[in-house]
Design an enzyme around this catalytic site. Sequence first.
Site, PDB file in Angstrom:
ATOM      1  N   CYS A 184      31.351   1.278  -4.264  1.00  0.00           N
ATOM      2  CA  CYS A 184      30.583   2.500  -4.513  1.00  0.00           C
ATOM      3  C   CYS A 184      29.684   2.772  -3.310  1.00  0.00           C
ATOM      4  O   CYS A 184      29.190   1.859  -2.680  1.00  0.00           O
ATOM      5  CB  CYS A 184      29.757   2.275  -5.775  1.00  0.00           C
ATOM      6  SG  CYS A 184      28.328   3.317  -5.920  1.00  0.00           S
ATOM      7  N   CYS A 228      24.814   1.782  -3.033  1.00  0.00           N
ATOM      8  CA  CYS A 228      23.975   0.677  -2.536  1.00  0.00           C
ATOM      9  C   CYS A 228      24.675  -0.049  -1.391  1.00  0.00           C
ATOM     10  O   CYS A 228      25.886  -0.152  -1.380  1.00  0.00           O
ATOM     11  CB  CYS A 228      23.751  -0.361  -3.630  1.00  0.00           C
ATOM     12  SG  CYS A 228      22.852   0.235  -5.050  1.00  0.00           S
ATOM     13  N   GLN A 249      10.268  13.088  -5.348  1.00  0.00           N
ATOM     14  CA  GLN A 249      10.667  11.749  -4.892  1.00  0.00           C
ATOM     15  C   GLN A 249      11.398  11.014  -6.016  1.00  0.00           C
ATOM     16  O   GLN A 249      11.035  11.155  -7.182  1.00  0.00           O
ATOM     17  CB  GLN A 249       9.442  10.941  -4.460  1.00  0.00           C
ATOM     18  CG  GLN A 249       8.718  11.505  -3.244  1.00  0.00           C
ATOM     19  CD  GLN A 249       9.450  11.254  -1.928  1.00  0.00           C
ATOM     20  OE1 GLN A 249      10.556  10.710  -1.898  1.00  0.00           O
ATOM     21  NE2 GLN A 249       8.848  11.667  -0.843  1.00  0.00           N
ATOM     22  N   TYR A 251       5.739  20.897   4.366  1.00  0.00           N
ATOM     23  CA  TYR A 251       6.954  20.410   3.701  1.00  0.00           C
ATOM     24  C   TYR A 251       6.514  19.791   2.369  1.00  0.00           C
ATOM     25  O   TYR A 251       6.737  18.597   2.110  1.00  0.00           O
ATOM     26  CB  TYR A 251       7.694  19.379   4.553  1.00  0.00           C
ATOM     27  CG  TYR A 251       7.911  19.784   5.995  1.00  0.00           C
ATOM     28  CD1 TYR A 251       9.037  20.532   6.348  1.00  0.00           C
ATOM     29  CD2 TYR A 251       7.013  19.447   7.004  1.00  0.00           C
ATOM     30  CE1 TYR A 251       9.266  20.909   7.670  1.00  0.00           C
ATOM     31  CE2 TYR A 251       7.218  19.821   8.317  1.00  0.00           C
ATOM     32  CZ  TYR A 251       8.347  20.540   8.654  1.00  0.00           C
ATOM     33  OH  TYR A 251       8.556  20.903   9.958  1.00  0.00           O
ATOM     34  N   GLU A 263       5.971  25.271   1.718  1.00  0.00           N
ATOM     35  CA  GLU A 263       7.258  24.719   1.301  1.00  0.00           C
ATOM     36  C   GLU A 263       8.297  25.847   1.336  1.00  0.00           C
ATOM     37  O   GLU A 263       8.012  26.959   0.912  1.00  0.00           O
ATOM     38  CB  GLU A 263       7.109  24.156  -0.126  1.00  0.00           C
ATOM     39  CG  GLU A 263       8.374  24.007  -0.927  1.00  0.00           C
ATOM     40  CD  GLU A 263       9.377  23.021  -0.326  1.00  0.00           C
ATOM     41  OE1 GLU A 263       8.969  21.956   0.148  1.00  0.00           O
ATOM     42  OE2 GLU A 263      10.581  23.353  -0.341  1.00  0.00           O
ATOM     43  N   ASP A 279       5.664  15.949   5.813  1.00  0.00           N
ATOM     44  CA  ASP A 279       6.674  15.134   5.136  1.00  0.00           C
ATOM     45  C   ASP A 279       8.003  15.876   5.185  1.00  0.00           C
ATOM     46  O   ASP A 279       8.511  16.340   4.159  1.00  0.00           O
ATOM     47  CB  ASP A 279       6.201  14.909   3.684  1.00  0.00           C
ATOM     48  CG  ASP A 279       7.130  14.005   2.891  1.00  0.00           C
ATOM     49  OD1 ASP A 279       8.094  13.474   3.463  1.00  0.00           O
ATOM     50  OD2 ASP A 279       6.881  13.848   1.682  1.00  0.00           O
ATOM     51  N   CYS A 332      11.428  10.097   5.804  1.00  0.00           N
ATOM     52  CA  CYS A 332      12.500   9.304   5.196  1.00  0.00           C
ATOM     53  C   CYS A 332      13.561   8.954   6.230  1.00  0.00           C
ATOM     54  O   CYS A 332      14.618   8.448   5.876  1.00  0.00           O
ATOM     55  CB  CYS A 332      13.102  10.035   4.002  1.00  0.00           C
ATOM     56  SG  CYS A 332      13.724  11.650   4.423  1.00  0.00           S
TER      57      CYS A 332
HETATM   58  N1  SAH Z   1       6.006  16.204   0.277  1.00  0.00           N
HETATM   59  C1  SAH Z   1       6.915  16.429  -0.799  1.00  0.00           C
HETATM   60  C2  SAH Z   1       8.310  16.887  -0.383  1.00  0.00           C
HETATM   61  C3  SAH Z   1       8.966  16.106   0.723  1.00  0.00           C
HETATM   62  S1  SAH Z   1      10.698  16.419   0.943  1.00  0.00           S
HETATM   63  C4  SAH Z   1       6.976  15.228  -1.713  1.00  0.00           C
HETATM   64  O1  SAH Z   1       6.501  14.148  -1.371  1.00  0.00           O
HETATM   65  O2  SAH Z   1       7.528  15.350  -2.823  1.00  0.00           O
HETATM   66  C5  SAH Z   1      10.736  17.639   2.145  1.00  0.00           C
HETATM   67  C6  SAH Z   1      10.468  19.035   1.636  1.00  0.00           C
HETATM   68  O3  SAH Z   1      10.526  19.921   2.760  1.00  0.00           O
HETATM   69  C7  SAH Z   1      11.492  19.569   0.631  1.00  0.00           C
HETATM   70  O4  SAH Z   1      10.810  20.049  -0.500  1.00  0.00           O
HETATM   71  C8  SAH Z   1      12.179  20.723   1.380  1.00  0.00           C
HETATM   72  O5  SAH Z   1      12.552  21.784   0.539  1.00  0.00           O
HETATM   73  C9  SAH Z   1      11.096  21.148   2.354  1.00  0.00           C
HETATM   74  N2  SAH Z   1      11.534  21.837   3.584  1.00  0.00           N
HETATM   75  C10 SAH Z   1      12.688  21.664   4.264  1.00  0.00           C
HETATM   76  N3  SAH Z   1      12.686  22.436   5.369  1.00  0.00           N
HETATM   77  C11 SAH Z   1      11.516  23.107   5.386  1.00  0.00           C
HETATM   78  C12 SAH Z   1      10.938  24.059   6.279  1.00  0.00           C
HETATM   79  N4  SAH Z   1      11.570  24.447   7.369  1.00  0.00           N
HETATM   80  N5  SAH Z   1       9.717  24.543   5.986  1.00  0.00           N
HETATM   81  C13 SAH Z   1       9.054  24.143   4.869  1.00  0.00           C
HETATM   82  N6  SAH Z   1       9.549  23.247   3.995  1.00  0.00           N
HETATM   83  C14 SAH Z   1      10.770  22.733   4.241  1.00  0.00           C
END
Ligand code: SAH
Length: 453
Positions: free
Chosen positions: A80, A83, A285, A314, A335, A383, A410
């Site tokens: 799979c 993992c 997350q 983000y 976002e 993020d 990530c």
């Molecule tokens: N900080 C949040 C989300 C992190 S994931 C948390 O911890 O839950 C990254 C996020 O960036 C996602 O929600 C995605 O939709 C957003 N994203 C991706 N490209 C982007 C952009 N160009 N401008 C703004 N947000 C964006």
Amino acid sequence: MPTFFKPETIRLSCVDLSFEGLGVCKDNGRVVFVENMFPGEEADVEIAYQRAGSLFGRVVKLTKPSPDRIEPRCKVCSICGGCQFQQYAYKAQLSYKQSKVKEQFRKIAHMDVEVLPTLGMNDPYFYRNKIQMPFGLVGKGKVYCGFYKKGSHVIVPIEKCYIEDERAEKILQTVCSLMTSMQIRPYDELSGEGAIRYALIRTSKCFHDIMLTLVTASDRFASSERFLHALLETCPEITTVVQNVNPKKTNVILGERTKTLFGRGFIRDALCGVNFRISPKSFYQTNPTMTETLYEKAMDFAELMPNDVVFDAYSGIGTIGMIAAKRCKKAISVEIVREAARDAIANAKDNGIANFVSYADDASAFITRMACVGDHIDVLFMDPPRKGSDKRFLDAVIKLKPSRIVYVSCDPSTLARDVAYLSKSYKINKIQPVDLFPQTFHVETIVELTLKK
Ligand code: SAH
């Protein structure tokens, strides 16, 4: 495309683990990447194919196992694609992740940095709150679900997954047996026929909320009402069911349109004392236990003061910004996914957080405008998704000069690239890996940066 050739079996020693968790073996100047082989091990390896100049092999016979090799819980973990490390002791996984982050900074940013030991889980199983599975058909019509086999579109049937929330298992099996008995066909990627493409389940850690999203090929599917009724009768724990329509021939899971078939159309969860609603298309997350650890560390690194203005870029459903808002003067979040930005506004209202605002926009466009009009921010949380940020965003940051940046990532390679770019104006203080993804090669990292004087 991989090149296959007449298999050759040779005795190899594993000296390292690659970025993607493959064993790295050396043979007369050639490098061979081997699945499920760990540093210190020796094995007879069949060299199977070559891709982009690299050789890939598989273990035929393990002649010297590592002391870190353990018996996996999952029977299908070696086929799979979910993992990579079920057979690798958890302590060893954590130190691999620490050195992987260090290595990416060396390779990509040409920086020799100190990386803190990875923060791990007490019990690194059954942690995922989001599960998505495609469906397949056996023989005349028995429906099964599973994960795609590594690097392919073949579905490996899974009855029990050791990293998923255990509540998902019964729901997925019920969906399969109802599809079988009602003859609802799974979507077939090749022919483009069939009704249901994927089932996605999201579970809440703090509430009893469970959302099932059925991704369908068209608006309607036969027996849908009967199906829903029977499903809810067997699984009354499901609090909401939504249908997402994805008619496209694509491997992107979700389509544009979503409609609520039952319940509220979102689930609630809580992190660090704040409640959140999460809509089907919003990012959240996948390891809630470690997300709390991640956010607490991020707040520590930010050293927020009551008068600080915080920018959360983000931001998803506004988690980081809202937790920060409780400790500072004002938090602004941006976002790109409209539905998530809307969740953030509702979340602030639900929690009575008045010093938080959320905008649906591209983070680079938004922050560039802030830099143009000379806005002021004290602390930036960023993020971004795996591909990282971009120059436009980073240039605007350098212009805005927040005194602290907390970069949550990530993907350590894009993190290293972006931090190298910021390092003209910012000093790296701390690099902290957090294990949001036990049993896999993925790692989440937080970097604390401060403005150079
Ligand atoms: N900080 C949040 C989300 C992190 S994931 C948390 O911890 O839950 C990254 C996020 O960036 C996602 O929600 C995605 O939709 C957003 N994203 C991706 N490209 C982007 C952009 N160009 N401008 C703004 N947000 C964006």
